[in-house]
Write a protein that holds these residues in place. Structure first.
Motif, PDB file in Angstrom:
ATOM      1  N   HIS A  54       0.798  -1.228   0.000  1.00 11.59           N
ATOM      2  CA  HIS A  54       0.000   0.000   0.000  1.00 11.59           C
ATOM      3  C   HIS A  54       0.829   1.276   0.000  1.00 11.59           C
ATOM      4  CE1 HIS A  54      -3.963  -1.856   0.376  1.00 11.59           C
ATOM      5  NE2 HIS A  54      -3.327  -2.800   1.047  1.00 11.59           N
ATOM      6  N   TRP A  55       2.140   1.148  -0.197  1.00 13.15           N
ATOM      7  CA  TRP A  55       2.969   2.358  -0.283  1.00 13.15           C
ATOM      8  C   TRP A  55       4.017   2.150  -1.366  1.00 13.15           C
ATOM      9  CZ3 TRP A  55       7.339   4.174   3.504  1.00 13.15           C
ATOM     10  CH2 TRP A  55       7.702   5.489   3.185  1.00 13.15           C
ATOM     11  N   VAL A  71      -2.599   6.061   8.293  1.00 13.33           N
ATOM     12  CA  VAL A  71      -3.116   6.245   6.941  1.00 13.33           C
ATOM     13  C   VAL A  71      -4.283   5.273   6.769  1.00 13.33           C
ATOM     14  CG1 VAL A  71      -2.628   6.099   4.479  1.00 13.33           C
ATOM     15  CG2 VAL A  71      -0.859   6.926   6.043  1.00 13.33           C
ATOM     16  N   TYR A  72      -5.489   5.808   6.632  1.00  6.02           N
ATOM     17  CA  TYR A  72      -6.679   4.966   6.485  1.00  6.02           C
ATOM     18  C   TYR A  72      -6.961   4.790   4.994  1.00  6.02           C
ATOM     19  CZ  TYR A  72      -6.957   6.352  11.363  1.00  6.02           C
ATOM     20  OH  TYR A  72      -6.663   6.582  12.681  1.00  6.02           O
ATOM     21  N   ASP A  73      -6.210   3.923   4.385  1.00  3.84           N
ATOM     22  CA  ASP A  73      -6.247   3.765   2.932  1.00  3.84           C
ATOM     23  C   ASP A  73      -7.224   2.658   2.531  1.00  3.84           C
ATOM     24  OD1 ASP A  73      -4.568   1.949   4.200  1.00  3.84           O
ATOM     25  OD2 ASP A  73      -3.139   1.837   2.542  1.00  3.84           O
ATOM     26  N   TYR A  74      -8.471   2.812   2.948  1.00  2.00           N
ATOM     27  CA  TYR A  74      -9.533   1.886   2.593  1.00  2.00           C
ATOM     28  C   TYR A  74     -10.841   2.674   2.585  1.00  2.00           C
ATOM     29  CZ  TYR A  74      -9.032   1.573   7.743  1.00  2.00           C
ATOM     30  OH  TYR A  74      -8.853   1.848   9.070  1.00  2.00           O
ATOM     31  N   GLN A 115       5.310  10.211   6.198  1.00  2.00           N
ATOM     32  CA  GLN A 115       4.487   9.057   5.863  1.00  2.00           C
ATOM     33  C   GLN A 115       4.022   8.333   7.127  1.00  2.00           C
ATOM     34  OE1 GLN A 115       3.382   8.043   2.901  1.00  2.00           O
ATOM     35  NE2 GLN A 115       2.400   6.191   3.647  1.00  2.00           N
ATOM     36  N   ASP A 118       0.251   2.456   6.911  1.00  2.00           N
ATOM     37  CA  ASP A 118      -0.919   2.068   6.126  1.00  2.00           C
ATOM     38  C   ASP A 118      -1.469   0.749   6.658  1.00  2.00           C
ATOM     39  OD1 ASP A 118       0.206  -0.269   4.618  1.00  2.00           O
ATOM     40  OD2 ASP A 118       1.546   1.264   3.803  1.00  2.00           O
TER      41      ASP A 118
END
Length: 265
Positions: A54-55, A71-74, A115, A118
């Motif tokens: 995811h990064w 990081v709420y990557d959803y 950063q 994630d």
């Protein structure tokens, strides 16, 4: 003197599953495998280095914040999953060592002090170390996804294992979000069987097979975009001459997906 730690490639599951009871039940076997990973280590790691699907970045990035944010990557999950906090401290001093190892290997790299963690990182870590008491940092994928580049990254980072750093590639052995359910059974089974056979070969043949992964059965069905496969190359490169062991294998996830995880060393 620290014992040399193994490396891992893990299938990390879907979204923020530990905080969604129905999903946590689905991933009960995966959760058990994360707990067993920790139990099988010879010692508590000095730090964990995650390479997550995811990064990614054009130039490899090394997370260097002393306290990385989240990081709420959803998307599409319950509201409470967007306030989850995994408060593990960063590892800026070890990040600096990782940076220098990559530079010495002539890999273009830079520090990133902003950063955050994630979900490919904080989800497995929340199961592995729920007390968030192990320093944690990430290194990005290089955006080309080139297998040789990521194998070289792993080789460069291998000395960290002797210092008690646990290197984990976090992705999924099958990642086609448009093909779940029964339709996923044939391609995920086929690719998974190839992956297992490839990883069980002697080291030179294994590396050659993995570099040529696109020739595998159902390769581009299982990984139309290979962001969730590429972390395996870093984990493998950091333990290139060592044996592989399957530590998680499950069929029928979401009605058809086969997924696996591996230990190297």
């Amino acid at each position: 003197m620290a014992n040399k730690l193994p490396t891992y490639f893990i299938s990390h599951g879907g979204g923020p599953w530990p905080w969604v009871p129905q999903m946590r039940e689905i991933f009960a076997n995966l959760e058990r495998s994360f707990v067993e990973m920790v139990d099988d280590l010879p010692q508590k790691p000095k730090a964990v280095l995650m390479i997550s699907g995811h990064w990614e970045a054009e130039m490899v990035q090394v997370m260097a914040s002393p306290q990385p944010p989240m990081v709420y990557d959803y998307g599409g999950f319950p509201a409470h999953t967007y306030s989850v906090v995994y408060p593990s401290p960063g590892a800026p001093e070890i990040a600096e060592k990782a940076l220098n190892l990559l530079k010495d290997a002539e890999i273009a790299v830079e520090l990133n002090v902003t950063q955050g963690y994630d979900h490919g990182t904080f989800v497995p870590m929340a199961i592995m170390y729920p007390q968030a008491n192990v320093p944690l940092f990430q290194i990005s994928l290089q955006a080309s996804y080139d297998p040789a580049t990521h194998l070289a990254m792993g080789r460069a980072l291998a000395p960290l294992r002797d210092e008690g750093v646990l290197i984990v590639g976090s992705g999924l052995s099958y990642h086609n979000l448009r093909l779940f359910g029964p339709e996923a059974r044939e391609p995920s089974d086929g690719f998974d069987a190839w992956l297992h056979d490839a990883l069980m070969q002697e080291p030179d043949a294994r590396t050659a097979a993995m570099i040529d992964w696109e020739s595998a059965p159902y390769a581009r069905v299982s990984h139309k975009q290979e962001d969730h496969l590429v972390p395996i190359f870093v984990a493998l490169g950091a333990a290139e001459g060592e044996a592989a062991t399957m530590i998680y294998h499950e069929k029928g996830l979401f009605g058809g997906v086969t997924a696996s995880s591996y230990r190297f060393g």
